[in-house]
Design a protein around this motif. Sequence first.
Motif, PDB file in Angstrom:
ATOM      1  N   CYS A  17       0.832  -1.196   0.000  1.00 25.91           N
ATOM      2  CA  CYS A  17       0.000   0.000   0.000  1.00 25.91           C
ATOM      3  C   CYS A  17       0.877   1.261   0.000  1.00 25.91           C
ATOM      4  N   THR A  18       1.908   1.255   0.821  1.00 28.57           N
ATOM      5  CA  THR A  18       2.810   2.405   0.916  1.00 28.57           C
ATOM      6  C   THR A  18       3.519   2.652  -0.409  1.00 28.57           C
ATOM      7  N   GLN A  19       4.061   1.605  -1.001  1.00 28.88           N
ATOM      8  CA  GLN A  19       4.796   1.772  -2.261  1.00 28.88           C
ATOM      9  C   GLN A  19       3.866   2.182  -3.397  1.00 28.88           C
ATOM     10  N   GLY A  21       1.115   3.904  -3.077  1.00 31.50           N
ATOM     11  CA  GLY A  21       0.742   5.297  -2.836  1.00 31.50           C
ATOM     12  C   GLY A  21       1.833   6.263  -3.265  1.00 31.50           C
ATOM     13  N   ASP A  22       3.073   5.968  -2.907  1.00 31.38           N
ATOM     14  CA  ASP A  22       4.186   6.838  -3.291  1.00 31.38           C
ATOM     15  C   ASP A  22       4.343   6.912  -4.803  1.00 31.38           C
ATOM     16  N   ALA A  23       4.109   5.807  -5.493  1.00 33.10           N
ATOM     17  CA  ALA A  23       4.265   5.753  -6.948  1.00 33.10           C
ATOM     18  C   ALA A  23       3.004   6.220  -7.682  1.00 33.10           C
ATOM     19  N   ARG A  24       1.979   6.585  -6.934  1.00 33.17           N
ATOM     20  CA  ARG A  24       0.695   7.013  -7.504  1.00 33.17           C
ATOM     21  C   ARG A  24       0.104   5.940  -8.411  1.00 33.17           C
ATOM     22  N   LYS A  25       0.253   4.688  -7.999  1.00 38.29           N
ATOM     23  CA  LYS A  25      -0.358   3.564  -8.711  1.00 38.29           C
ATOM     24  C   LYS A  25      -1.732   3.342  -8.088  1.00 38.29           C
ATOM     25  N   ALA A  26      -2.706   4.065  -8.613  1.00 44.11           N
ATOM     26  CA  ALA A  26      -4.031   4.139  -8.009  1.00 44.11           C
ATOM     27  C   ALA A  26      -4.697   2.782  -7.861  1.00 44.11           C
ATOM     28  N   GLU A  27      -4.660   1.966  -8.904  1.00 47.14           N
ATOM     29  CA  GLU A  27      -5.333   0.667  -8.845  1.00 47.14           C
ATOM     30  C   GLU A  27      -4.690  -0.237  -7.798  1.00 47.14           C
ATOM     31  N   ALA A  28      -3.358  -0.258  -7.762  1.00 52.22           N
ATOM     32  CA  ALA A  28      -2.655  -1.096  -6.786  1.00 52.22           C
ATOM     33  C   ALA A  28      -2.926  -0.604  -5.367  1.00 52.22           C
ATOM     34  N   TYR A  29      -2.987   0.716  -5.176  1.00 49.29           N
ATOM     35  CA  TYR A  29      -3.272   1.278  -3.857  1.00 49.29           C
ATOM     36  C   TYR A  29      -4.685   0.879  -3.407  1.00 49.29           C
ATOM     37  N   ALA A  30      -5.663   1.135  -4.262  1.00 48.34           N
ATOM     38  CA  ALA A  30      -7.048   0.831  -3.896  1.00 48.34           C
ATOM     39  C   ALA A  30      -7.256  -0.657  -3.649  1.00 48.34           C
ATOM     40  N   ALA A  31      -6.521  -1.501  -4.358  1.00 48.75           N
ATOM     41  CA  ALA A  31      -6.653  -2.954  -4.190  1.00 48.75           C
ATOM     42  C   ALA A  31      -6.193  -3.428  -2.817  1.00 48.75           C
ATOM     43  N   CYS A  32      -5.503  -2.586  -2.076  1.00 46.86           N
ATOM     44  CA  CYS A  32      -5.068  -2.936  -0.718  1.00 46.86           C
ATOM     45  C   CYS A  32      -6.214  -2.825   0.288  1.00 46.86           C
ATOM     46  N   PHE A  33      -7.333  -2.253  -0.139  1.00 47.23           N
ATOM     47  CA  PHE A  33      -8.485  -2.042   0.735  1.00 47.23           C
ATOM     48  C   PHE A  33      -9.584  -3.049   0.422  1.00 47.23           C
ATOM     49  N   THR A  34     -10.401  -3.352   1.414  1.00 49.09           N
ATOM     50  CA  THR A  34     -11.588  -4.163   1.175  1.00 49.09           C
ATOM     51  C   THR A  34     -12.536  -3.377   0.280  1.00 49.09           C
ATOM     52  N   GLU A  35     -13.480  -4.066  -0.320  1.00 45.72           N
ATOM     53  CA  GLU A  35     -14.456  -3.397  -1.191  1.00 45.72           C
ATOM     54  C   GLU A  35     -15.182  -2.279  -0.448  1.00 45.72           C
ATOM     55  N   ASP A  36     -15.446  -2.480   0.848  1.00 48.29           N
ATOM     56  CA  ASP A  36     -16.124  -1.463   1.655  1.00 48.29           C
ATOM     57  C   ASP A  36     -15.142  -0.701   2.550  1.00 48.29           C
ATOM     58  N   GLY A  37     -13.878  -0.715   2.182  1.00 43.63           N
ATOM     59  CA  GLY A  37     -12.844  -0.078   2.991  1.00 43.63           C
ATOM     60  C   GLY A  37     -13.064   1.416   3.180  1.00 43.63           C
ATOM     61  N   VAL A  38     -12.527   1.920   4.279  1.00 46.15           N
ATOM     62  CA  VAL A  38     -12.658   3.337   4.628  1.00 46.15           C
ATOM     63  C   VAL A  38     -11.266   3.922   4.823  1.00 46.15           C
ATOM     64  N   LEU A  39     -11.050   5.090   4.232  1.00 48.14           N
ATOM     65  CA  LEU A  39      -9.821   5.857   4.434  1.00 48.14           C
ATOM     66  C   LEU A  39     -10.230   7.164   5.085  1.00 48.14           C
ATOM     67  N   GLU A  40      -9.926   7.285   6.373  1.00 48.71           N
ATOM     68  CA  GLU A  40     -10.347   8.432   7.173  1.00 48.71           C
ATOM     69  C   GLU A  40      -9.211   9.455   7.232  1.00 48.71           C
ATOM     70  N   LEU A  41      -9.277  10.450   6.357  1.00 49.23           N
ATOM     71  CA  LEU A  41      -8.259  11.488   6.294  1.00 49.23           C
ATOM     72  C   LEU A  41      -8.638  12.654   7.209  1.00 49.23           C
ATOM     73  N   GLU A  42      -7.690  13.516   7.490  1.00 48.43           N
ATOM     74  CA  GLU A  42      -7.970  14.658   8.371  1.00 48.43           C
ATOM     75  C   GLU A  42      -8.971  15.617   7.746  1.00 48.43           C
ATOM     76  N   ASN A  43      -9.040  15.653   6.413  1.00 51.87           N
ATOM     77  CA  ASN A  43      -9.944  16.597   5.749  1.00 51.87           C
ATOM     78  C   ASN A  43     -11.152  15.918   5.102  1.00 51.87           C
ATOM     79  N   GLY A  44     -11.419  14.676   5.464  1.00 53.90           N
ATOM     80  CA  GLY A  44     -12.585  13.985   4.924  1.00 53.90           C
ATOM     81  C   GLY A  44     -12.399  12.487   4.937  1.00 53.90           C
TER      82      GLY A  44
END
Length: 146
Positions: free
Chosen positions: A22-24, A26-49
Amino acid sequence: MTGLTDDQVRWSEAIRQRLSACTQAGDARKAEAYAACFTEDGVLELENGTLAGRAEILDWMKQPSVFQQNASTTPGFVSHHLTTSHIAFSGQNAATVRTYWLVTTATGLDHNGFYVDTLRREGEDWLIAHRRPRTLWFAPTSVLRS
């Protein structure tokens, strides 16, 4: 030694591999690979949303990076470095992980913090069900704060 079962030792390594992937991605901006690290209903709770669902996380990752390049400097890089982590299992299919991280850029150490992740085992894969990153410190020259 650690009081972990053989399965938990194996799962711990699978979780570490997932967090690294997930970290690698994200750094490489490989969107599909990043999103695939999450469950289908995964949540990413950022400070701004909060982003809910893998599709929303994928759309967010396809956007331009939040790390803005200063027009007066040479384009650089963003590199997250995972450090210590603690994995706590709450059954055969769930774990909570707290992982510290450091971010380097062309200016040096840029900022640091930690992730609080909840992972869920789906088949043999451990996926992030919920991620809450928190930043503890920013360098005065941070590319994130410029």
